[in-house]
Design a protein around this motif. Structure first.
Motif, PDB file in Angstrom:
ATOM      1  N   LYS A   1       2.186  -5.076   3.527  1.00 13.73           N
ATOM      2  CA  LYS A   1       3.434  -4.294   3.488  1.00 13.73           C
ATOM      3  C   LYS A   1       3.035  -2.844   3.272  1.00 13.73           C
ATOM      4  CE  LYS A   1       6.293  -2.425   1.290  1.00 13.73           C
ATOM      5  NZ  LYS A   1       6.538  -0.974   1.470  1.00 13.73           N
TER       6      LYS A   1
ATOM      7  N   GLU B   1       0.791  12.704 -13.841  1.00 11.84           N
ATOM      8  CA  GLU B   1       0.159  12.801 -12.533  1.00 11.84           C
ATOM      9  C   GLU B   1       0.942  13.784 -11.663  1.00 11.84           C
ATOM     10  OE1 GLU B   1       0.354   9.450  -9.780  1.00 11.84           O
ATOM     11  OE2 GLU B   1      -1.772   9.718  -9.345  1.00 11.84           O
TER      12      GLU B   1
ATOM     13  N   LEU C   1      -8.504   6.709 -14.487  1.00 11.92           N
ATOM     14  CA  LEU C   1      -9.002   6.199 -13.203  1.00 11.92           C
ATOM     15  C   LEU C   1     -10.422   6.699 -12.958  1.00 11.92           C
ATOM     16  CD1 LEU C   1      -8.263   4.425 -10.846  1.00 11.92           C
ATOM     17  CD2 LEU C   1      -7.104   6.332  -9.750  1.00 11.92           C
TER      18      LEU C   1
ATOM     19  N   ARG D   1       5.414  13.549   0.948  1.00 15.04           N
ATOM     20  CA  ARG D   1       6.714  13.041   0.485  1.00 15.04           C
ATOM     21  C   ARG D   1       7.467  14.153  -0.240  1.00 15.04           C
ATOM     22  NH1 ARG D   1       7.460   9.462  -3.809  1.00 15.04           N
ATOM     23  NH2 ARG D   1       9.415   8.431  -3.348  1.00 15.04           N
TER      24      ARG D   1
ATOM     25  N   THR E   1      -1.393  -1.213  -4.484  1.00 14.42           N
ATOM     26  CA  THR E   1      -1.831   0.164  -4.710  1.00 14.42           C
ATOM     27  C   THR E   1      -0.603   1.049  -4.682  1.00 14.42           C
ATOM     28  OG1 THR E   1      -3.820  -0.367  -3.435  1.00 14.42           O
ATOM     29  CG2 THR E   1      -3.487   1.940  -3.990  1.00 14.42           C
ATOM     30  N   GLY E   2      -0.393   1.803  -5.743  1.00 15.06           N
ATOM     31  CA  GLY E   2       0.783   2.670  -5.787  1.00 15.06           C
ATOM     32  C   GLY E   2       0.961   3.267  -7.170  1.00 15.06           C
ATOM     33  N   SER E   3       2.196   3.598  -7.488  1.00 10.92           N
ATOM     34  CA  SER E   3       2.471   4.322  -8.732  1.00 10.92           C
ATOM     35  C   SER E   3       2.487   3.391  -9.944  1.00 10.92           C
ATOM     36  CB  SER E   3       3.827   5.021  -8.616  1.00 10.92           C
ATOM     37  OG  SER E   3       4.834   4.042  -8.478  1.00 10.92           O
TER      38      SER E   3
ATOM     39  N   CYS F   1      -5.441   9.556  -5.491  1.00  7.92           N
ATOM     40  CA  CYS F   1      -5.348   8.990  -6.849  1.00  7.92           C
ATOM     41  C   CYS F   1      -6.499   9.490  -7.714  1.00  7.92           C
ATOM     42  CB  CYS F   1      -5.318   7.472  -6.797  1.00  7.92           C
ATOM     43  SG  CYS F   1      -6.717   6.774  -5.905  1.00  7.92           S
TER      44      CYS F   1
ATOM     45  N   LEU G   1      -3.476   2.002  -9.623  1.00 11.60           N
ATOM     46  CA  LEU G   1      -2.329   2.882  -9.901  1.00 11.60           C
ATOM     47  C   LEU G   1      -2.746   4.354  -9.975  1.00 11.60           C
ATOM     48  CD1 LEU G   1      -0.652   0.489 -12.501  1.00 11.60           C
ATOM     49  CD2 LEU G   1      -0.459   0.497 -10.010  1.00 11.60           C
TER      50      LEU G   1
ATOM     51  N   THR H   1       0.815  -1.227   0.000  1.00 13.74           N
ATOM     52  CA  THR H   1       0.000   0.000   0.000  1.00 13.74           C
ATOM     53  C   THR H   1       0.848   1.277   0.000  1.00 13.74           C
ATOM     54  OG1 THR H   1      -0.165  -0.181   2.412  1.00 13.74           O
ATOM     55  CG2 THR H   1      -1.946  -1.139   1.125  1.00 13.74           C
ATOM     56  N   PRO H   2       0.222   2.395  -0.398  1.00 17.91           N
ATOM     57  CA  PRO H   2       0.937   3.682  -0.493  1.00 17.91           C
ATOM     58  C   PRO H   2       0.750   4.532   0.769  1.00 17.91           C
ATOM     59  CG  PRO H   2      -1.157   3.878  -1.595  1.00 17.91           C
ATOM     60  CD  PRO H   2      -1.133   2.514  -0.961  1.00 17.91           C
TER      61      PRO H   2
ATOM     62  N   GLY I   1      -3.532   8.354 -11.382  1.00 16.83           N
ATOM     63  CA  GLY I   1      -4.602   8.933 -12.198  1.00 16.83           C
ATOM     64  C   GLY I   1      -4.279  10.358 -12.612  1.00 16.83           C
TER      65      GLY I   1
ATOM     66  N   PHE J   1     -14.225  -0.312  -8.108  1.00 17.72           N
ATOM     67  CA  PHE J   1     -13.249   0.768  -8.223  1.00 17.72           C
ATOM     68  C   PHE J   1     -11.987   0.265  -8.905  1.00 17.72           C
ATOM     69  CE2 PHE J   1      -9.703   3.330  -6.745  1.00 17.72           C
ATOM     70  CZ  PHE J   1     -10.189   4.608  -6.939  1.00 17.72           C
TER      71      PHE J   1
HETATM   72  P1  NAD Z   1       4.928   3.672  -4.890  1.00 16.78           P
HETATM   73  O1  NAD Z   1       4.667   2.888  -6.119  1.00 16.78           O
HETATM   74  O2  NAD Z   1       6.207   4.401  -4.762  1.00 16.78           O
HETATM   75  O3  NAD Z   1       4.849   2.716  -3.604  1.00 16.78           O
HETATM   76  C1  NAD Z   1       3.711   1.961  -3.309  1.00 16.78           C
HETATM   77  C2  NAD Z   1       4.109   0.779  -2.433  1.00 16.78           C
HETATM   78  O4  NAD Z   1       4.938  -0.090  -3.193  1.00 16.78           O
HETATM   79  C3  NAD Z   1       4.918   1.164  -1.199  1.00 16.78           C
HETATM   80  O5  NAD Z   1       4.537   0.345  -0.137  1.00 16.78           O
HETATM   81  C4  NAD Z   1       6.338   0.855  -1.625  1.00 16.78           C
HETATM   82  O6  NAD Z   1       7.205   0.563  -0.547  1.00 16.78           O
HETATM   83  C5  NAD Z   1       6.134  -0.378  -2.470  1.00 16.78           C
HETATM   84  N1  NAD Z   1       7.191  -0.645  -3.436  1.00 16.78           N
HETATM   85  C6  NAD Z   1       8.087   0.224  -3.969  1.00 16.78           C
HETATM   86  N2  NAD Z   1       8.897  -0.418  -4.850  1.00 16.78           N
HETATM   87  C7  NAD Z   1       8.498  -1.714  -4.867  1.00 16.78           C
HETATM   88  C8  NAD Z   1       8.916  -2.881  -5.572  1.00 16.78           C
HETATM   89  N3  NAD Z   1       9.937  -2.837  -6.441  1.00 16.78           N
HETATM   90  N4  NAD Z   1       8.261  -4.031  -5.369  1.00 16.78           N
HETATM   91  C9  NAD Z   1       7.210  -4.095  -4.505  1.00 16.78           C
HETATM   92  N5  NAD Z   1       6.764  -3.031  -3.787  1.00 16.78           N
HETATM   93  C10 NAD Z   1       7.396  -1.853  -3.975  1.00 16.78           C
HETATM   94  O7  NAD Z   1       3.679   4.635  -4.725  1.00 16.78           O
HETATM   95  P2  NAD Z   1       3.475   5.739  -3.612  1.00 16.78           P
HETATM   96  O8  NAD Z   1       4.357   6.891  -3.919  1.00 16.78           O
HETATM   97  O9  NAD Z   1       3.543   5.117  -2.265  1.00 16.78           O
HETATM   98  O10 NAD Z   1       1.942   6.140  -3.839  1.00 16.78           O
HETATM   99  C11 NAD Z   1       1.535   7.151  -4.711  1.00 16.78           C
HETATM  100  C12 NAD Z   1       0.959   6.570  -5.963  1.00 16.78           C
HETATM  101  O11 NAD Z   1      -0.078   5.651  -5.628  1.00 16.78           O
HETATM  102  C13 NAD Z   1       0.318   7.605  -6.859  1.00 16.78           C
HETATM  103  O12 NAD Z   1       0.659   7.343  -8.195  1.00 16.78           O
HETATM  104  C14 NAD Z   1      -1.176   7.374  -6.645  1.00 16.78           C
HETATM  105  O13 NAD Z   1      -1.986   7.789  -7.708  1.00 16.78           O
HETATM  106  C15 NAD Z   1      -1.220   5.908  -6.428  1.00 16.78           C
HETATM  107  N6  NAD Z   1      -2.440   5.520  -5.726  1.00 16.78           N
HETATM  108  C16 NAD Z   1      -3.387   4.812  -6.400  1.00 16.78           C
HETATM  109  C17 NAD Z   1      -4.573   4.484  -5.767  1.00 16.78           C
HETATM  110  C18 NAD Z   1      -5.655   3.713  -6.473  1.00 16.78           C
HETATM  111  O14 NAD Z   1      -6.521   3.183  -5.788  1.00 16.78           O
HETATM  112  N7  NAD Z   1      -5.652   3.628  -7.794  1.00 16.78           N
HETATM  113  C19 NAD Z   1      -4.781   4.873  -4.459  1.00 16.78           C
HETATM  114  C20 NAD Z   1      -3.782   5.598  -3.810  1.00 16.78           C
HETATM  115  C21 NAD Z   1      -2.613   5.912  -4.450  1.00 16.78           C
END
Ligand code: NAD
Length: 510
Positions: free
Chosen positions: A172, A375, A403, A321, A222-224, A279, A246, A146-147, A248, A443
């Motif tokens: 995690k 984004e 998204l 951040r 959930t993340g980038s 997001c 991811l 998660t992010p 949006g 979603f």
């Molecule tokens: P990120 O991708 O940097 O990190 C997300 C998670 O992935 C963190 O826990 C990080 O430690 C982990 N991670 C990093 N590298 C990894 C790897 N190589 N393997 C496995 N895990 C790894 O994203 P962020 O900066 O934490 O969050 C912001 C992003 O998340 C934005 O792009 C946002 O739009 C997106 N987001 C999407 C949603 C959705 O529901 N679509 C919701 C919230 C945030």
């Protein structure tokens, strides 16, 4: 400055990270990183515990979710305070978007999971001698990564969906907000979830990477986009199913007949809530020329009323951040260099040491600017004037992301029609961002915004393998398709083909 820094350690000792408050720059302590062997151990413990958890049944599992919801309802501030310490977000925002939404999700799944995931008989249109049972079984151990932007809700909600379906979970959380992850673990423990069923591992991308390789049965990420792509590659190689939630670049379309007062307030909330780190933030506005001046004026007036702060009452907190703040500054710089006008904000807030960027409104933006294409994930609202709704839809779809989206018009029918033309996983008419909070709403994104759907019925189904069980009803020595293959059998099949699918009987049966 980075708010998450490596601590130089002694050789052989676990890696550590030093954390700093984004609002005040006060030290928040250190985080010990779980390495690959700790992650594997967590997955092993989860797998052992899952057998009994799966057999415990819905009543038992739902009981723990309901208990967790009650704990949130009884003492929300204990959760809010800790989320605020590591994110700096306004307490009211944490209460509404993290705690209230989480409590609702817990109660929703506790009440409905049994029904949604119940075995059922599906009528069979052709093979009337068979009975079809469709059953949903938990996948096993779900890895959830998660992010940091909604560090409590985005961790707790998928855990609730996985757990109630009978899975064990290894979470995690983001290394930027580990204490919100810890809060999730403490909540499950207090709610009585048996030892081992829920595990948490702490760390950065390395720990996340270890979880991908630790033999889990599903990844919920959930993340980038950049990390999501890496996650997908590894899940593809290991043939592990994954959902990817991811980034949006959500468009907002303001039609000529929109309620401009509501639309302007919605734009300001949609762009600046959680300091734009959502997001499904409103990241770009397309307003029809005829109402553009009036709409923009109201947006600027509403923006001027927003307060930033690091304590007490305020609407817009810091960026969470430092790296994201640098992206926001770059996008604004690029827009201004290419001719955008700053109508509000446009710079870091000099009154605070922390990562505060002023709520920013930009006019005269064009589609060659980063602010309209990448984004931003910060408190910036770029407004672009368009000829009409068709042009707005064309610009909305001119994006790598898909998204959420929002459309504003007094005609709900027209709003729905426009929403359907936008390439996005979700859309909202005359409101914004609400989608994740409406628990029934599937979603997720299209294009680079992700793969799969979470929440509601689809979210629960996604935590299961759906299996079909076909039961023969008549018995007898043989079936028409079985051996031996003879000319007589083939002739009979040809006759059946002609009679059934070559006539209206086939259409009736289908
Ligand atoms: P990120 O991708 O940097 O990190 C997300 C998670 O992935 C963190 O826990 C990080 O430690 C982990 N991670 C990093 N590298 C990894 C790897 N190589 N393997 C496995 N895990 C790894 O994203 P962020 O900066 O934490 O969050 C912001 C992003 O998340 C934005 O792009 C946002 O739009 C997106 N987001 C999407 C949603 C959705 O529901 N679509 C919701 C919230 C945030």
């Amino acid at each position: 400055m980075a708010l998450v820094e490596r601590v130089e350690g002694t050789p052989g000792a676990r890696r550590r990270l030093r954390l700093t408050s984004p609002a005040t720059l006060a030290p928040l302590g250190e985080l010990e990183i779980d390495d690959a062997s700790a992650v594997r151990d967590a997955v092993d413990r989860a797998r052992k515990a899952q057998t009994d958890w799966k057999e415990a049944g819905f009543a038992q599992r739902s009981y723990h979710l309901e208990r967790a919801a009650r704990l949130l309802a009884v003492n929300p501030d204990a959760f809010v305070e800790r989320i605020v310490v590591e994110t700096g977000k306004p307490a009211t925002e944490a209460l509404v978007t993290e705690i209230l939404t989480a409590a609702d999700a817990l109660q929703f799944y506790a009440k409905r999971a049994r029904h949604i995931l119940a075995d059922r008989t599906v009528p069979v249109h052709l093979f009337k001698t068979k009975k079809l049972r469709v059953v949903h079984r938990p996948v096993g151990v779900v890895g959830i990564i998660t992010p940091w932007n909604f560090p409590f809700l985005l961790a707790l909600n998928p855990c609730a969906q996985a757990l109630v379906a009978g899975n064990a979970v290894v979470l995690k959380p983001s290394e930027v907000t580990p204490d919100s992850g810890r809060l999730v673990a403490e909540l499950w423990k207090e709610a009585g979830v048996p030892e081992g069923v829920f595990q948490i591992v702490q760390g950065d991308g390395e720990t996340g990477g270890a979880l991908l390789e630790a033999g889990v049965d599903k990844i919920h990420f959930t993340g980038s986009v950049a990390t999501g792509r890496r996650v997908a590659e590894i899940c593809g190689r290991n043939l592990v199913p994954c959902t990817l939630e991811l980034g949006g670049k959500d468009p907002m379309i303001v039609c000529e007949d929109a309620d401009l007062e509501r639309a302007a307030r919605g734009a300001v909330y949609g762009a600046f809530s959680n300091a734009g780190q959502v997001c499904i933030s409103t990241e770009r506005v397309y307003v029809v020329d005829a109402v553009a001046d009036a709409f923009t004026r109201r947006v600027v007036e509403e923006t001027a009323l927003l307060r930033q702060g690091d304590r007490g009452e305020f609407e817009v907190g810091p960026m969470i951040r430092a790296e994201q703040l640098a992206i926001v500054e770059q996008h604004v710089r690029d827009a201004v260099a290419k001719g955008a006008r700053v109508l509000a904000g446009g710079r870091r807030n000099p009154d605070y040491a922390g990562l505060f960027f002023e709520p920013t409104v930009l006019d005269d933006v064009t589609h060659d600017m980063q602010i309209m294409r990448e984004e931003t994930f910060g408190p910036v609202l770029p407004i672009m004037r368009v000829r009409d709704e068709d042009e707005a839809v064309a610009f909305a779809n001119d994006s790598a992301y898909g998204l959420n989206a929002n459309v504003w018009t007094r005609s709900r029918r027209r709003g729905t029609a426009i929403a359907k033309r936008i390439d996005s996983g979700c859309a909202v008419v005359n409101d914004c961002m609400i989608t994740y909070g409406v628990t029934e709403a599937p979603f997720g994104g299209v294009k680079q915004s992700g793969i799969g759907r979470v929440n509601g019925e689809q979210g629960l189904l996604g935590m299961c393998h759906t299996r079909s069980i076909l039961i023969d009803r008549l018995g007898g020595r043989s079936e028409p398709a079985w051996y031996p293959y003879t000319a007589r059998k083939a002739a009979w099949m040809r006759r059946a083909l002609r009679t059934v699918w070559g006539t209206s009987l086939g259409r009736w049966l289908a």
